[in-house]
Structures are given as C-alpha cells and as structure tokens.
Scaffold this active site. Structure first.
Site, PDB file in Angstrom:
ATOM      1  N   TYR A 155      51.122  46.659  36.877  1.00  0.00           N
ATOM      2  CA  TYR A 155      52.180  46.267  35.928  1.00  0.00           C
ATOM      3  C   TYR A 155      52.907  45.024  36.461  1.00  0.00           C
ATOM      4  O   TYR A 155      53.382  44.182  35.698  1.00  0.00           O
ATOM      5  CB  TYR A 155      53.137  47.427  35.657  1.00  0.00           C
ATOM      6  CG  TYR A 155      53.933  47.266  34.379  1.00  0.00           C
ATOM      7  CD1 TYR A 155      53.289  47.114  33.144  1.00  0.00           C
ATOM      8  CD2 TYR A 155      55.331  47.251  34.394  1.00  0.00           C
ATOM      9  CE1 TYR A 155      54.021  46.970  31.974  1.00  0.00           C
ATOM     10  CE2 TYR A 155      56.062  47.117  33.223  1.00  0.00           C
ATOM     11  CZ  TYR A 155      55.399  46.964  32.017  1.00  0.00           C
ATOM     12  OH  TYR A 155      56.127  46.809  30.854  1.00  0.00           O
ATOM     13  N   LYS A 162      60.826  43.792  33.042  1.00  0.00           N
ATOM     14  CA  LYS A 162      61.467  44.957  32.411  1.00  0.00           C
ATOM     15  C   LYS A 162      62.739  45.355  33.168  1.00  0.00           C
ATOM     16  O   LYS A 162      63.706  45.819  32.561  1.00  0.00           O
ATOM     17  CB  LYS A 162      60.506  46.143  32.317  1.00  0.00           C
ATOM     18  CG  LYS A 162      59.371  45.949  31.317  1.00  0.00           C
ATOM     19  CD  LYS A 162      59.856  45.765  29.878  1.00  0.00           C
ATOM     20  CE  LYS A 162      58.728  45.903  28.885  1.00  0.00           C
ATOM     21  NZ  LYS A 162      59.124  45.524  27.514  1.00  0.00           N
TER      22      LYS A 162
HETATM   23  P1  NAD Z   1      52.011  45.354  20.612  1.00  0.00           P
HETATM   24  O1  NAD Z   1      50.930  44.492  21.113  1.00  0.00           O
HETATM   25  O2  NAD Z   1      51.762  46.093  19.359  1.00  0.00           O
HETATM   26  O3  NAD Z   1      53.365  44.540  20.450  1.00  0.00           O
HETATM   27  C1  NAD Z   1      53.723  43.478  21.302  1.00  0.00           C
HETATM   28  C2  NAD Z   1      54.265  42.387  20.422  1.00  0.00           C
HETATM   29  O4  NAD Z   1      54.805  41.314  21.181  1.00  0.00           O
HETATM   30  C3  NAD Z   1      53.204  41.785  19.508  1.00  0.00           C
HETATM   31  O5  NAD Z   1      53.581  41.911  18.157  1.00  0.00           O
HETATM   32  C4  NAD Z   1      53.192  40.329  19.929  1.00  0.00           C
HETATM   33  O6  NAD Z   1      52.894  39.440  18.880  1.00  0.00           O
HETATM   34  C5  NAD Z   1      54.617  40.172  20.409  1.00  0.00           C
HETATM   35  N1  NAD Z   1      54.835  38.932  21.149  1.00  0.00           N
HETATM   36  C6  NAD Z   1      54.262  38.544  22.330  1.00  0.00           C
HETATM   37  N2  NAD Z   1      54.676  37.307  22.661  1.00  0.00           N
HETATM   38  C7  NAD Z   1      55.530  36.900  21.667  1.00  0.00           C
HETATM   39  C8  NAD Z   1      56.272  35.721  21.423  1.00  0.00           C
HETATM   40  N3  NAD Z   1      56.239  34.666  22.272  1.00  0.00           N
HETATM   41  N4  NAD Z   1      57.040  35.647  20.308  1.00  0.00           N
HETATM   42  C9  NAD Z   1      57.087  36.684  19.438  1.00  0.00           C
HETATM   43  N5  NAD Z   1      56.416  37.835  19.611  1.00  0.00           N
HETATM   44  C10 NAD Z   1      55.637  37.933  20.724  1.00  0.00           C
HETATM   45  O7  NAD Z   1      52.344  46.362  21.819  1.00  0.00           O
HETATM   46  P2  NAD Z   1      53.483  47.477  22.040  1.00  0.00           P
HETATM   47  O8  NAD Z   1      52.950  48.321  23.116  1.00  0.00           O
HETATM   48  O9  NAD Z   1      53.873  48.059  20.752  1.00  0.00           O
HETATM   49  O10 NAD Z   1      54.692  46.628  22.646  1.00  0.00           O
HETATM   50  C11 NAD Z   1      56.001  46.658  22.120  1.00  0.00           C
HETATM   51  C12 NAD Z   1      57.017  46.816  23.240  1.00  0.00           C
HETATM   52  O11 NAD Z   1      56.886  48.124  23.788  1.00  0.00           O
HETATM   53  C13 NAD Z   1      56.870  45.850  24.394  1.00  0.00           C
HETATM   54  O12 NAD Z   1      58.158  45.456  24.841  1.00  0.00           O
HETATM   55  C14 NAD Z   1      56.206  46.698  25.452  1.00  0.00           C
HETATM   56  O13 NAD Z   1      56.476  46.220  26.734  1.00  0.00           O
HETATM   57  C15 NAD Z   1      56.889  48.010  25.190  1.00  0.00           C
HETATM   58  N6  NAD Z   1      56.259  49.195  25.772  1.00  0.00           N
HETATM   59  C16 NAD Z   1      54.932  49.448  25.557  1.00  0.00           C
HETATM   60  C17 NAD Z   1      54.354  50.595  26.101  1.00  0.00           C
HETATM   61  C18 NAD Z   1      52.889  50.881  25.932  1.00  0.00           C
HETATM   62  O14 NAD Z   1      52.327  51.641  26.725  1.00  0.00           O
HETATM   63  N7  NAD Z   1      52.217  50.327  24.915  1.00  0.00           N
HETATM   64  C19 NAD Z   1      55.144  51.489  26.856  1.00  0.00           C
HETATM   65  C20 NAD Z   1      56.504  51.202  27.031  1.00  0.00           C
HETATM   66  C21 NAD Z   1      57.053  50.062  26.492  1.00  0.00           C
HETATM   67  O1  0WE Z   2      54.650  46.503  28.548  1.00  0.00           O
HETATM   68  C1  0WE Z   2      53.482  46.817  28.478  1.00  0.00           C
HETATM   69  C2  0WE Z   2      52.403  45.781  28.246  1.00  0.00           C
HETATM   70  C3  0WE Z   2      52.941  44.406  28.079  1.00  0.00           C
HETATM   71  C4  0WE Z   2      51.913  43.309  28.094  1.00  0.00           C
HETATM   72  C5  0WE Z   2      50.564  43.485  27.800  1.00  0.00           C
HETATM   73  C6  0WE Z   2      49.686  42.392  27.820  1.00  0.00           C
HETATM   74  C7  0WE Z   2      48.212  42.539  27.586  1.00  0.00           C
HETATM   75  C8  0WE Z   2      47.588  41.253  27.100  1.00  0.00           C
HETATM   76  C9  0WE Z   2      52.355  42.049  28.415  1.00  0.00           C
HETATM   77  N1  0WE Z   2      51.525  40.987  28.446  1.00  0.00           N
HETATM   78  C10 0WE Z   2      50.208  41.131  28.146  1.00  0.00           C
HETATM   79  N2  0WE Z   2      49.407  40.033  28.207  1.00  0.00           N
HETATM   80  C11 0WE Z   2      48.121  40.035  27.755  1.00  0.00           C
HETATM   81  O2  0WE Z   2      47.402  39.018  27.863  1.00  0.00           O
HETATM   82  N3  0WE Z   2      53.163  48.150  28.657  1.00  0.00           N
HETATM   83  C12 0WE Z   2      54.191  49.075  29.044  1.00  0.00           C
HETATM   84  C13 0WE Z   2      51.777  48.688  28.549  1.00  0.00           C
HETATM   85  C14 0WE Z   2      51.176  48.658  29.913  1.00  0.00           C
HETATM   86  O3  0WE Z   2      50.696  47.507  30.413  1.00  0.00           O
HETATM   87  C15 0WE Z   2      50.261  47.781  31.695  1.00  0.00           C
HETATM   88  C16 0WE Z   2      50.495  49.137  31.999  1.00  0.00           C
HETATM   89  C17 0WE Z   2      51.096  49.701  30.850  1.00  0.00           C
HETATM   90  C18 0WE Z   2      51.557  51.103  30.692  1.00  0.00           C
HETATM   91  C19 0WE Z   2      49.705  46.936  32.654  1.00  0.00           C
HETATM   92  C20 0WE Z   2      49.348  47.445  33.895  1.00  0.00           C
HETATM   93  C21 0WE Z   2      49.582  48.774  34.188  1.00  0.00           C
HETATM   94  C22 0WE Z   2      50.157  49.640  33.251  1.00  0.00           C
END
Ligand code: NAD
Ligand code: 0WE
Length: 260
Positions: A155, A162
């Site tokens: 991560y 974060k």
């Molecule tokens: P997702 O890919 O569906 O959403 C991520 C969004 O970020 C996308 O819509 C992307 O277009 C947008 N984004 C990235 N760069 C951008 C920019 N420069 N301008 C505008 N938008 C931009 O994935 P998600 O998992 O739904 O992520 C949403 C949030 O939840 C994030 O903050 C992520 O860190 C957080 N989160 C995700 C998880 C997980 O496991 N998926 C867990 C905890 C928190």
């Molecule tokens: O916040 C996230 C993911 C955010 C994210 C994901 C990507 C993938 C594609 C940010 N930047 C990028 N850039 C890319 O090019 N999460 C909480 C999901 C997540 O991501 C991980 C996790 C978990 C959980 C990455 C490593 C280890 C665990």
C-alpha cells in the site's frame, strides 16, 4: 419518508458500478437524496452517465481534481443547477502503479507528490471551492483505508497519503465546525473495485480478510452506503472529524490470525 428527503448530494469518484462512490450514491438516493456526479472526463459519458440516469440524475460533470479551476467549474455548475450542497462525497485516490509494489523506500519524489495531491490535498481543494455552497447541516465524507495507520504490504505511498487525508479530515472539521458543517471519513475494508484490480497481493489480502475479520465476511459497497447515510444525515448530528470503520471489526484485532 426517507432520511435524506430533498437533500442534494454531489459525489466525486464513480468509475463504474463496482465503485464505492456508486454504493454511496445508491444508498443516498434510496433515502430520498438528489444526487449529482463528477468524475474524470474519460469515464463521464460511457460509464457514469448511464449510472446517473438509472437513479434519475442529470448532473454529471467532468473534473480532474488536480485542477482548482476544474473543481471551481463543477461547483459553479452545481450552484446553477441545484443551489447549495447538503452532502459532499470525496471517493477518489491515485498513486502510480509502480509505487504500489515493492519497497516504500523506493518511492520517487514525484510519485509521492502525485499520491498526496490526488488522494489527500484534493479533499481540501473540494471543500474550499464548495464552501460557499455548504451550510449549517451540510456533511462532507471521504474514504480511507487501514493502511493509513498500520503498514499494509504494497500500500506504500497510499498509506502515507491516507494518513494525510485523515489528518485533513480533522483540521477541516475544526475549521468548518463553527459553521455547522461536519467532515468525516469512512475507513472501508478491501473491496474489489477498479482501484483494487491488478494490485500485487490484493487477492490474498481480500481472502484472508474474510477469514480473519470478527464478522468473518468481506464488506460490500452497500455496507459502505448504509454508513454513509448515517454520516450524511442528521442521525450523526454531533459527529465530526471522525474515522468510522466499515471493516467487519478488522481494525480492533491485535493479532489478525484466522481462528474457528
Ligand atoms: P474506483 O476505482 O471505483 O474509484 C476511484 C476513483 O478515483 C475513480 O473514479 C477515478 O476516476 C478517481 N480518480 C483518480 N484520479 C482522479 C483525478 N485526478 N481526478 C478525479 N478523479 C480521480 O475505486 P474505489 O475503491 O471505489 O475508490 C474510492 C475510494 O475508496 C478511494 O479513496 C479509495 O482509496 C477508497 N478505498 C478503497 C478501498 C478498496 O479496497 N477498494 C478500501 C478503502 C478505501
Ligand atoms: O486505496 C486503495 C487503492 C487506491 C489506488 C489504486 C490504484 C490502482 C491503479 C491508488 N492508485 C492506483 N493506481 C493505479 O495505477 N485501496 C484501499 C485498495 C487497495 O490498494 C492496495 C491495497 C488495497 C486494499 C494496494 C496495495 C495493497 C493493498
């Protein structure tokens, strides 16, 4: 009568129907909120517009959150269409893929700055530009992850971003509290979204989460949506600056080992 009848919500971060932001949008809509969307330009027409239409929403505007000007543009369009903002949702993050693998110590200066800009500073910029539209009773919500607090393999720079985001939530809550505006974060367990696809070790982390978390299950975007309703509504009227866990209790474990 829904808990959010007539409330106006602006949601940043829908990429597709797996997005956490989409789970939140559906839950807010189900409680009577009017929902609008902003996403990166490339996703707007093909991905976000059809989802918006499905819940009767016509407001879909492109925005790269690295641009103050584009953020300002979205807020101006929102004001013209809907007036104030009752609920502002920030559900986006980005780091270079190469920075989400291997050693954190290898993170480049520009990779660090990019992750911080898109994933943490963007909340400050959104709130600043939205401020004239926010009012007493408005609620701001962002998404964070446990990797902000404890080391989660791979991560890396996102964990640092974060941690900054969670600190931004506290400082913004202190700034906006006197105006009756609340700012909170949801710390969600791992969800299979676009942002999680192709992440080194995600599959293993996702599987072991369900075996280990006290509730013995992965969390869903519907779970996040329900907590978002609470944080967006008057049910959480005295809650601000908080990180609210939607993680099946994973974060309370001292030694996360599967048992029984
Ligand atoms: P997702 O890919 O569906 O959403 C991520 C969004 O970020 C996308 O819509 C992307 O277009 C947008 N984004 C990235 N760069 C951008 C920019 N420069 N301008 C505008 N938008 C931009 O994935 P998600 O998992 O739904 O992520 C949403 C949030 O939840 C994030 O903050 C992520 O860190 C957080 N989160 C995700 C998880 C997980 O496991 N998926 C867990 C905890 C928190
Ligand atoms: O916040 C996230 C993911 C955010 C994210 C994901 C990507 C993938 C594609 C940010 N930047 C990028 N850039 C890319 O090019 N999460 C909480 C999901 C997540 O991501 C991980 C996790 C978990 C959980 C990455 C490593 C280890 C665990």
């Amino acid at each position: 009568m829904g808990l959010l009848e007539g409330r106006r919500a602006l949601i940043f971060g829908v990429a597709n129907d797996h997005s956490i932001a989409w789970g939140i949008a559906q839950a807010l809509h189900a409680e009577g909120a009017i929902v609008g969307f902003s996403s990166v330009e490339s996703l707007v027409e093909r991905r976000v517009r059809p989802l918006a239409t499905s819940i009767g929403s016509t407001f879909v505007e492109p925005c790269d959150v690295q641009s103050d000007e584009q953020i300002r543009g979205v807020m101006e369009k929102w004001q013209a269409a809907h007036g104030q903002i009752d609920i502002l949702v920030h559900a986006l993050a980005f780091a270079k893929r190469e920075d989400l693998d291997g050693e954190f110590v290898a993170t480049s200066r520009d990779g660090f700055a990019l992750a911080m800009d898109v994933s943490a500073y963007s909340l400050v910029a959104l709130v600043r530009e939205a401020r004239p539209l926010l009012h007493p009773g408005s609620s701001v919500l962002t998404l964070t992850y446990y990797g902000a607090e404890k080391v989660v393999a791979n991560y890396n720079v996102m964990g640092v971003a974060k941690a900054a985001l969670e600190a931004c939530v506290r400082y913004l809550a202190a700034d906006l509290g006197p105006s009756g505006i609340r700012v909170n974060a949801i710390s969600a367990g791992p969800v299979r979204t676009l942002a999680a696809s192709g992440i080194a070790g995600f599959k293993k982390l996702y599987g072991s989460f369900a075996e280990t978390a006290p509730l013995r299950s992965n969390i869903t975007i519907e779970d996040v949506g329900k907590s978002a309703v609470y944080l967006a509504s008057d049910l959480s009227s005295a809650v601000t600056g908080e990180v609210h866990y939607v993680d099946g209790g994973f974060n309370v474990l001292g030694v996360p080992l599967a048992e029984g």
